[in-house]
Design a protein around this motif. Sequence first.
Motif, PDB file in Angstrom:
ATOM      1  N   HIS A  32      45.101  43.069  47.124  1.00  0.00           N
ATOM      2  CA  HIS A  32      44.127  42.997  45.794  1.00  0.00           C
ATOM      3  C   HIS A  32      44.193  41.777  45.018  1.00  0.00           C
ATOM      4  CE1 HIS A  32      47.965  44.085  43.757  1.00  0.00           C
ATOM      5  NE2 HIS A  32      47.384  43.269  42.726  1.00  0.00           N
ATOM      6  N   GLN A  33      45.013  40.898  45.467  1.00  0.00           N
ATOM      7  CA  GLN A  33      45.052  39.399  44.980  1.00  0.00           C
ATOM      8  C   GLN A  33      44.191  38.528  45.721  1.00  0.00           C
ATOM      9  OE1 GLN A  33      49.365  39.404  45.134  1.00  0.00           O
ATOM     10  NE2 GLN A  33      49.448  39.203  43.069  1.00  0.00           N
ATOM     11  N   SER A  34      43.566  38.794  46.624  1.00  0.00           N
ATOM     12  CA  SER A  34      43.009  37.750  47.640  1.00  0.00           C
ATOM     13  C   SER A  34      41.622  37.619  47.263  1.00  0.00           C
ATOM     14  CB  SER A  34      43.244  38.253  49.131  1.00  0.00           C
ATOM     15  OG  SER A  34      42.501  39.434  49.407  1.00  0.00           O
ATOM     16  N   ASN A  35      40.856  36.559  47.947  1.00  0.00           N
ATOM     17  CA  ASN A  35      39.477  36.452  47.766  1.00  0.00           C
ATOM     18  C   ASN A  35      38.849  36.957  49.157  1.00  0.00           C
ATOM     19  OD1 ASN A  35      39.976  34.397  49.682  1.00  0.00           O
ATOM     20  ND2 ASN A  35      39.971  32.694  48.093  1.00  0.00           N
ATOM     21  N   HIS A  36      37.429  36.598  49.351  1.00  0.00           N
ATOM     22  CA  HIS A  36      36.963  36.842  50.633  1.00  0.00           C
ATOM     23  C   HIS A  36      37.537  36.109  51.908  1.00  0.00           C
ATOM     24  CE1 HIS A  36      34.771  33.769  48.916  1.00  0.00           C
ATOM     25  NE2 HIS A  36      34.251  33.386  49.951  1.00  0.00           N
ATOM     26  N   TYR A  37      38.202  35.002  51.633  1.00  0.00           N
ATOM     27  CA  TYR A  37      38.959  34.468  52.810  1.00  0.00           C
ATOM     28  C   TYR A  37      40.081  34.990  53.427  1.00  0.00           C
ATOM     29  CZ  TYR A  37      35.042  31.063  51.699  1.00  0.00           C
ATOM     30  OH  TYR A  37      34.120  30.332  51.296  1.00  0.00           O
ATOM     31  N   THR A  39      42.710  34.739  51.460  1.00  0.00           N
ATOM     32  CA  THR A  39      43.665  34.159  50.637  1.00  0.00           C
ATOM     33  C   THR A  39      44.003  34.150  49.177  1.00  0.00           C
ATOM     34  OG1 THR A  39      42.279  32.380  50.247  1.00  0.00           O
ATOM     35  CG2 THR A  39      43.564  32.177  52.353  1.00  0.00           C
ATOM     36  N   PHE A  41      43.332  34.423  45.490  1.00  0.00           N
ATOM     37  CA  PHE A  41      42.288  34.022  44.440  1.00  0.00           C
ATOM     38  C   PHE A  41      42.805  33.192  43.524  1.00  0.00           C
ATOM     39  CE2 PHE A  41      39.045  35.817  41.529  1.00  0.00           C
ATOM     40  CZ  PHE A  41      37.878  35.126  42.088  1.00  0.00           C
ATOM     41  N   GLY A  42      42.090  32.159  43.335  1.00  0.00           N
ATOM     42  CA  GLY A  42      42.451  31.099  42.279  1.00  0.00           C
ATOM     43  C   GLY A  42      43.172  31.678  40.713  1.00  0.00           C
ATOM     44  N   GLU A  44      44.087  34.664  40.270  1.00  0.00           N
ATOM     45  CA  GLU A  44      45.581  35.279  40.476  1.00  0.00           C
ATOM     46  C   GLU A  44      46.517  34.311  40.638  1.00  0.00           C
ATOM     47  OE1 GLU A  44      46.130  38.532  40.623  1.00  0.00           O
ATOM     48  OE2 GLU A  44      44.003  39.127  40.443  1.00  0.00           O
ATOM     49  N   PRO A  78      46.266  26.937  50.986  1.00  0.00           N
ATOM     50  CA  PRO A  78      46.146  28.147  50.798  1.00  0.00           C
ATOM     51  C   PRO A  78      47.257  28.975  51.075  1.00  0.00           C
ATOM     52  CG  PRO A  78      44.829  27.166  52.668  1.00  0.00           C
ATOM     53  CD  PRO A  78      45.620  26.169  51.892  1.00  0.00           C
TER      54      PRO A  78
END
Length: 155
Positions: A32-37, A39, A41-42, A44, A78
């Motif tokens: 839930h802390q990740s982005n669509h890559y 990794t 998310f900034g 977060e 990342p």
Amino acid sequence: MTRLSHAPMDWIKALAATPANELTRSELVLPHQSNHYGTLFGPEALSLLGRTAYLAGARFSRQPVVMAAVRGVEFLAPVGIGALLHLHARVVRLGRSSMTVDVRAALDAAPGLKPQEVLRASFEMVAVDADGRPVPIEPREPLPEPLPAVLDDAR
């Protein structure tokens, strides 16, 4: 087969030996802390750094603190889902009601390998009263001298 030590872990002693102006914590990066890559998310990452700065400032001053500014945020590499991040904060400057807290984060490394620094930033934290007004900082102990910076010397 390598045999692990069964010596008792004296983590309370290690915790007590931590300087008052420093704080270390670890965080597992969850989906839930990740982005669509896939990794971290900034925003977060900023939240993790900011919470660590808050904890270090509050621990050092033993007073409520709020964030007034953040500078020098760097996303160095990342951070994937499932990564174990070790965050280290150090109060590096003390003013009348404010303090500077440098925070950096590194990925956990296998034994024998050097951890990789992946995040860093510098935060201005201000001690406040119950009404949110700045108050003098009354630390439990003075900052150590000389005070090495957590972040690189280029700043």
